[in-house]
Design a protein around this motif. Structure first.
Motif, PDB file in Angstrom:
ATOM      1  N   LEU A  95       0.859  -1.177   0.000  1.00  0.00           N
ATOM      2  CA  LEU A  95       0.000   0.000   0.000  1.00  0.00           C
ATOM      3  C   LEU A  95       0.895   1.225   0.000  1.00  0.00           C
ATOM      4  O   LEU A  95       1.795   1.349   0.839  1.00  0.00           O
ATOM      5  CB  LEU A  95      -0.909   0.017   1.232  1.00  0.00           C
ATOM      6  CG  LEU A  95      -1.792   1.264   1.395  1.00  0.00           C
ATOM      7  CD1 LEU A  95      -2.789   1.372   0.242  1.00  0.00           C
ATOM      8  CD2 LEU A  95      -2.520   1.233   2.742  1.00  0.00           C
ATOM      9  N   TYR A  96       0.650   2.138  -0.947  1.00  0.00           N
ATOM     10  CA  TYR A  96       1.430   3.372  -1.069  1.00  0.00           C
ATOM     11  C   TYR A  96       0.474   4.563  -1.087  1.00  0.00           C
ATOM     12  O   TYR A  96      -0.542   4.547  -1.785  1.00  0.00           O
ATOM     13  CB  TYR A  96       2.268   3.359  -2.341  1.00  0.00           C
ATOM     14  CG  TYR A  96       3.343   2.300  -2.347  1.00  0.00           C
ATOM     15  CD1 TYR A  96       4.627   2.587  -1.897  1.00  0.00           C
ATOM     16  CD2 TYR A  96       3.076   1.007  -2.794  1.00  0.00           C
ATOM     17  CE1 TYR A  96       5.618   1.628  -1.892  1.00  0.00           C
ATOM     18  CE2 TYR A  96       4.063   0.030  -2.781  1.00  0.00           C
ATOM     19  CZ  TYR A  96       5.324   0.349  -2.332  1.00  0.00           C
ATOM     20  OH  TYR A  96       6.296  -0.611  -2.312  1.00  0.00           O
ATOM     21  N   LEU A  97       0.829   5.584  -0.336  1.00  0.00           N
ATOM     22  CA  LEU A  97       0.062   6.829  -0.264  1.00  0.00           C
ATOM     23  C   LEU A  97       0.910   7.963  -0.810  1.00  0.00           C
ATOM     24  O   LEU A  97       2.090   8.077  -0.475  1.00  0.00           O
ATOM     25  CB  LEU A  97      -0.347   7.127   1.176  1.00  0.00           C
ATOM     26  CG  LEU A  97      -1.063   5.997   1.939  1.00  0.00           C
ATOM     27  CD1 LEU A  97      -1.338   6.418   3.368  1.00  0.00           C
ATOM     28  CD2 LEU A  97      -2.346   5.589   1.232  1.00  0.00           C
ATOM     29  N   ARG A  98       0.300   8.807  -1.639  1.00  0.00           N
ATOM     30  CA  ARG A  98       1.035   9.911  -2.257  1.00  0.00           C
ATOM     31  C   ARG A  98       0.308  11.229  -2.031  1.00  0.00           C
ATOM     32  O   ARG A  98      -0.919  11.306  -2.200  1.00  0.00           O
ATOM     33  CB  ARG A  98       1.200   9.680  -3.758  1.00  0.00           C
ATOM     34  CG  ARG A  98       1.832  10.871  -4.496  1.00  0.00           C
ATOM     35  CD  ARG A  98       1.903  10.635  -5.984  1.00  0.00           C
ATOM     36  NE  ARG A  98       2.878   9.593  -6.304  1.00  0.00           N
ATOM     37  CZ  ARG A  98       3.044   9.094  -7.527  1.00  0.00           C
ATOM     38  NH1 ARG A  98       2.299   9.532  -8.522  1.00  0.00           N
ATOM     39  NH2 ARG A  98       3.949   8.157  -7.730  1.00  0.00           N
ATOM     40  N   ALA A 100       4.669   7.477   0.700  1.00  0.00           N
ATOM     41  CA  ALA A 100       5.046   6.570   1.781  1.00  0.00           C
ATOM     42  C   ALA A 100       4.336   5.247   1.569  1.00  0.00           C
ATOM     43  O   ALA A 100       3.161   5.226   1.176  1.00  0.00           O
ATOM     44  CB  ALA A 100       4.688   7.160   3.140  1.00  0.00           C
ATOM     45  N   GLY A 101       5.047   4.143   1.793  1.00  0.00           N
ATOM     46  CA  GLY A 101       4.435   2.859   1.523  1.00  0.00           C
ATOM     47  C   GLY A 101       4.940   1.752   2.423  1.00  0.00           C
ATOM     48  O   GLY A 101       5.919   1.900   3.163  1.00  0.00           O
ATOM     49  N   LEU A 102       4.256   0.620   2.335  1.00  0.00           N
ATOM     50  CA  LEU A 102       4.597  -0.576   3.099  1.00  0.00           C
ATOM     51  C   LEU A 102       4.468  -1.789   2.188  1.00  0.00           C
ATOM     52  O   LEU A 102       3.433  -1.986   1.534  1.00  0.00           O
ATOM     53  CB  LEU A 102       3.668  -0.721   4.303  1.00  0.00           C
ATOM     54  CG  LEU A 102       3.824  -2.001   5.146  1.00  0.00           C
ATOM     55  CD1 LEU A 102       5.166  -2.019   5.844  1.00  0.00           C
ATOM     56  CD2 LEU A 102       2.679  -2.101   6.164  1.00  0.00           C
ATOM     57  N   ASP A 103       5.531  -2.598   2.125  1.00  0.00           N
ATOM     58  CA  ASP A 103       5.527  -3.876   1.416  1.00  0.00           C
ATOM     59  C   ASP A 103       5.560  -4.999   2.442  1.00  0.00           C
ATOM     60  O   ASP A 103       6.336  -4.945   3.403  1.00  0.00           O
ATOM     61  CB  ASP A 103       6.762  -4.004   0.512  1.00  0.00           C
ATOM     62  CG  ASP A 103       6.483  -3.565  -0.906  1.00  0.00           C
ATOM     63  OD1 ASP A 103       5.570  -2.749  -1.094  1.00  0.00           O
ATOM     64  OD2 ASP A 103       7.180  -4.027  -1.819  1.00  0.00           O
ATOM     65  N   HIS A 104       4.742  -6.047   2.221  1.00  0.00           N
ATOM     66  CA  HIS A 104       4.705  -7.182   3.139  1.00  0.00           C
ATOM     67  C   HIS A 104       4.780  -8.467   2.339  1.00  0.00           C
ATOM     68  O   HIS A 104       4.036  -8.659   1.367  1.00  0.00           O
ATOM     69  CB  HIS A 104       3.413  -7.159   3.963  1.00  0.00           C
ATOM     70  CG  HIS A 104       3.301  -8.284   4.945  1.00  0.00           C
ATOM     71  ND1 HIS A 104       2.184  -9.085   5.034  1.00  0.00           N
ATOM     72  CD2 HIS A 104       4.175  -8.750   5.876  1.00  0.00           C
ATOM     73  CE1 HIS A 104       2.370  -9.993   5.975  1.00  0.00           C
ATOM     74  NE2 HIS A 104       3.568  -9.805   6.503  1.00  0.00           N
ATOM     75  N   ASN A 105       5.707  -9.362   2.715  1.00  0.00           N
ATOM     76  CA  ASN A 105       5.905 -10.621   2.008  1.00  0.00           C
ATOM     77  C   ASN A 105       5.927 -11.771   3.006  1.00  0.00           C
ATOM     78  O   ASN A 105       6.475 -11.635   4.102  1.00  0.00           O
ATOM     79  CB  ASN A 105       7.233 -10.620   1.245  1.00  0.00           C
ATOM     80  CG  ASN A 105       7.385  -9.424   0.336  1.00  0.00           C
ATOM     81  OD1 ASN A 105       6.885  -9.401  -0.772  1.00  0.00           O
ATOM     82  ND2 ASN A 105       8.086  -8.390   0.814  1.00  0.00           N
ATOM     83  N   VAL A 106       5.337 -12.905   2.621  1.00  0.00           N
ATOM     84  CA  VAL A 106       5.311 -14.087   3.482  1.00  0.00           C
ATOM     85  C   VAL A 106       5.502 -15.346   2.629  1.00  0.00           C
ATOM     86  O   VAL A 106       4.744 -15.588   1.691  1.00  0.00           O
ATOM     87  CB  VAL A 106       3.980 -14.224   4.252  1.00  0.00           C
ATOM     88  CG1 VAL A 106       4.071 -15.408   5.227  1.00  0.00           C
ATOM     89  CG2 VAL A 106       3.625 -12.963   4.991  1.00  0.00           C
ATOM     90  N   PHE A 107       6.527 -16.142   2.976  1.00  0.00           N
ATOM     91  CA  PHE A 107       6.645 -17.490   2.424  1.00  0.00           C
ATOM     92  C   PHE A 107       5.747 -18.413   3.253  1.00  0.00           C
ATOM     93  O   PHE A 107       5.816 -18.400   4.493  1.00  0.00           O
ATOM     94  CB  PHE A 107       8.090 -17.989   2.521  1.00  0.00           C
ATOM     95  CG  PHE A 107       9.024 -17.341   1.541  1.00  0.00           C
ATOM     96  CD1 PHE A 107       9.232 -17.895   0.288  1.00  0.00           C
ATOM     97  CD2 PHE A 107       9.705 -16.179   1.872  1.00  0.00           C
ATOM     98  CE1 PHE A 107      10.107 -17.310  -0.615  1.00  0.00           C
ATOM     99  CE2 PHE A 107      10.575 -15.582   0.973  1.00  0.00           C
ATOM    100  CZ  PHE A 107      10.773 -16.150  -0.283  1.00  0.00           C
ATOM    101  N   THR A 149       8.118 -14.211   7.362  1.00  0.00           N
ATOM    102  CA  THR A 149       7.637 -12.856   7.076  1.00  0.00           C
ATOM    103  C   THR A 149       8.802 -11.895   6.920  1.00  0.00           C
ATOM    104  O   THR A 149       9.754 -11.919   7.697  1.00  0.00           O
ATOM    105  CB  THR A 149       6.724 -12.371   8.214  1.00  0.00           C
ATOM    106  OG1 THR A 149       5.571 -13.208   8.289  1.00  0.00           O
ATOM    107  CG2 THR A 149       6.272 -10.938   7.972  1.00  0.00           C
ATOM    108  N   LEU A 150       8.718 -11.042   5.916  1.00  0.00           N
ATOM    109  CA  LEU A 150       9.689  -9.966   5.731  1.00  0.00           C
ATOM    110  C   LEU A 150       9.018  -8.846   4.949  1.00  0.00           C
ATOM    111  O   LEU A 150       8.011  -9.064   4.273  1.00  0.00           O
ATOM    112  CB  LEU A 150      10.943 -10.454   5.009  1.00  0.00           C
ATOM    113  CG  LEU A 150      10.840 -11.002   3.587  1.00  0.00           C
ATOM    114  CD1 LEU A 150      12.221 -11.042   2.943  1.00  0.00           C
ATOM    115  CD2 LEU A 150      10.270 -12.412   3.558  1.00  0.00           C
TER     116      LEU A 150
END
Length: 470
Positions: free
Chosen positions: A190-193, A204-211, A253-254
């Motif tokens: 999710l990115y906000l501009r 500003a944004g947040l990336d979320h990854n999960v194996f 999670t990373l």
């Protein structure tokens, strides 16, 4: 020869179908030849090339053919569609054929649904060492999966003149040969501009990854779809999960915080970008604040100038929230007390031991080099503590001739628990030029690259190629 015939037949049939249906795709084909003084090609010849280089040799021949149709940019249209494919044949003492990219997508208003394996859009004129993102650099082959996203940044309600957002929800299927077979990689962002006065913008944004899921040779079949919401919400594991997941979050999670600040002037623009990685709660709370990627991109409004773009980057991954991870530290009142939460050991995991790779190539910053065992499977990264400085420049030498150069310095320290006896220093460079003219039906590129230091073999290489598109 059968691979060449397959590429040509698929490409011709796609173009004919497109013309009959009234589509407007772009067909392209290219051939490139590479040679090196070492046992393998230099770093910047093969890094960030969508995983096309799959073999190690001092010579390499690449033939590509692709077809692409992009989404319409007409916002008045309710529906839109896109598709694409890229076929690669490589020869380096042996042959390799791959369908490197393939995707199809449908847009309804501002919502896009896509399936297949599609590379990330090129950022910062292709000069960034990571494509501006430590987790998605186009260093590996694109991942196959299903993606639901917005069509770029979307104006938000009554703040639409200055505020917009971009979101993506993705499930990727890791069908390569890896330590935990048939696992998945969930990704969402999710990115906000905000568009501010005097041509300033802040994103500003947040990336979320999960194996998650898959079958491990150590633990057997791991919890799958029934624990899906635990994986994607960062919850503790269920009763059937591994003990470490029950005590922490299920899966591997990373993620990353991202900040971007842009300013447009009359003759140029500047963009500052920052990536902050996290592996667990300590990173989320920025205990590893000194780690991350800092970058600055200069873009000239005059795209015919001698210097059109410049990028400078610095990356540090040495802190990792400290050198201790939950070591015993008892007190009279707390005999089981433990202290420290460091040794984040970026992109590695004790369960998903192949690490953050696909087809044995790092999916993020290419300076993380995976270890490949005797069975041809990645076992993660030995050097996760490093710093890196990178410079990229490009522009025009004359009307028909462009130039590009990239210079990178890195110092590698290994891991907290397994450091190198002394740091490994490395310098890598690339210099490339491309000739294009309306008098020729194709472009010609040529360049040199090399490595000098302690990490790679000392080597220099050269390459040349032609590219044709219509």
């Amino acid at each position: 020869m059968k691979y060449f015939a397959t590429i040509i037949l698929l490409s011709i049939s796609s173009v004919l179908f497109a013309q009959k249906s009234g589509f407007t795709p772009e067909f392209s084909t290219s051939f490139s030849s590479y040679a090196s003084s070492g046992d393998d090609l230099p770093f910047w010849m093969t890094a960030n090339q969508n995983g096309m280089f799959t073999m190690q040799n001092n010579t390499y021949q690449l033939l590509q053919a692709g077809l692409t149709r992009s989404l319409e940019r007409d916002s008045a249209k309710t529906w839109g569609y896109m598709y694409g494919a890229n076929f690669v044949y490589g020869y380096a003492g042996a042959s390799d054929f791959q369908v490197n990219q393939y995707w199809a997508g449908l847009r309804y208003k501002w919502l896009v649904l896509r399936a297949g394996a599609k590379p990330e859009p090129i950022q910062y004129a292709g000069l960034s060492s990571t494509n501006g993102n430590m987790y998605w650099s186009n260093n590996s082959r694109p991942l196959p999966g299903v993606t639901l996203s917005t069509d770029g940044f979307i104006p938000f309600l009554f703040w639409k003149n200055w505020f917009s957002f971009k979101a993506e929800y993705q499930e990727n299927f890791l069908r390569d040969n890896r330590y935990v077979m048939d696992s998945h990689l969930h990704h969402k962002s999710l990115y906000l501009r905000a568009q501010l006065p005097k041509n300033w913008s802040i994103t500003a944004g947040l990336d979320h990854n999960v194996f998650w899921g898959g079958t491990s040779p150590d633990y057997g079949k791991l919890p799958g779809i029934k624990d899906y919401f635990r994986y994607i919400l960062g919850m503790a594991g269920s009763k059937t999960a591994l003990q470490t997941d029950i005590l922490n979050a299920e899966g591997n999670t990373l993620g990353m915080y991202l900040l971007k600040v842009g300013k447009a002037y009359n003759n140029f623009s500047l963009t500052f970008y920052y990536n902050h990685p996290f592996e667990d709660r300590s990173g989320l709370e920025m205990a590893n604040l000194r780690d991350g990627l800092w970058g600055l991109h200069y873009a000239n409004v005059n795209r015919k100038a001698f210097l059109t773009d410049a990028v400078v980057e610095y990356m540090n991954t040495r802190n990792q929230s400290g050198s201790f991870h939950l070591v015993p530290d008892p007190t009279p009142t707390e005999p089981t007390r433990r202290h420290g939460r460091g040794r984040d050991n970026y992109f590695n995991n004790s369960v998903y031991r192949s690490g953050y790779v696909y087809q044995n190539r790092m999916m993020g910053t290419p300076f993380f080099i995976p270890n490949i065992n005797s069975e041809g499977i990645s076992t993660g990264f030995h050097s996760t503590r490093m710093w890196m400085q990178h410079f990229g420049l490009k522009g025009n030498l004359c009307t028909h001739l462009t130039w590009k150069t990239m210079l990178s310095w890195s110092r590698n320290f290994g891991q907290y628990g397994d450091p190198y006896p002394s740091p490994l220093n490395e310098f890598s460079f690339l210099a490339e030029s491309r000739y294009h003219s309306s008098k020729l039906p194709f472009d010609v590129k040529f360049g040199v690259a090399g490595d000098y230091g302690d990490r790679f073999q000392k080597r220099i290489g050269a390459y040349a190629g032609i590219h044709y598109a219509f």
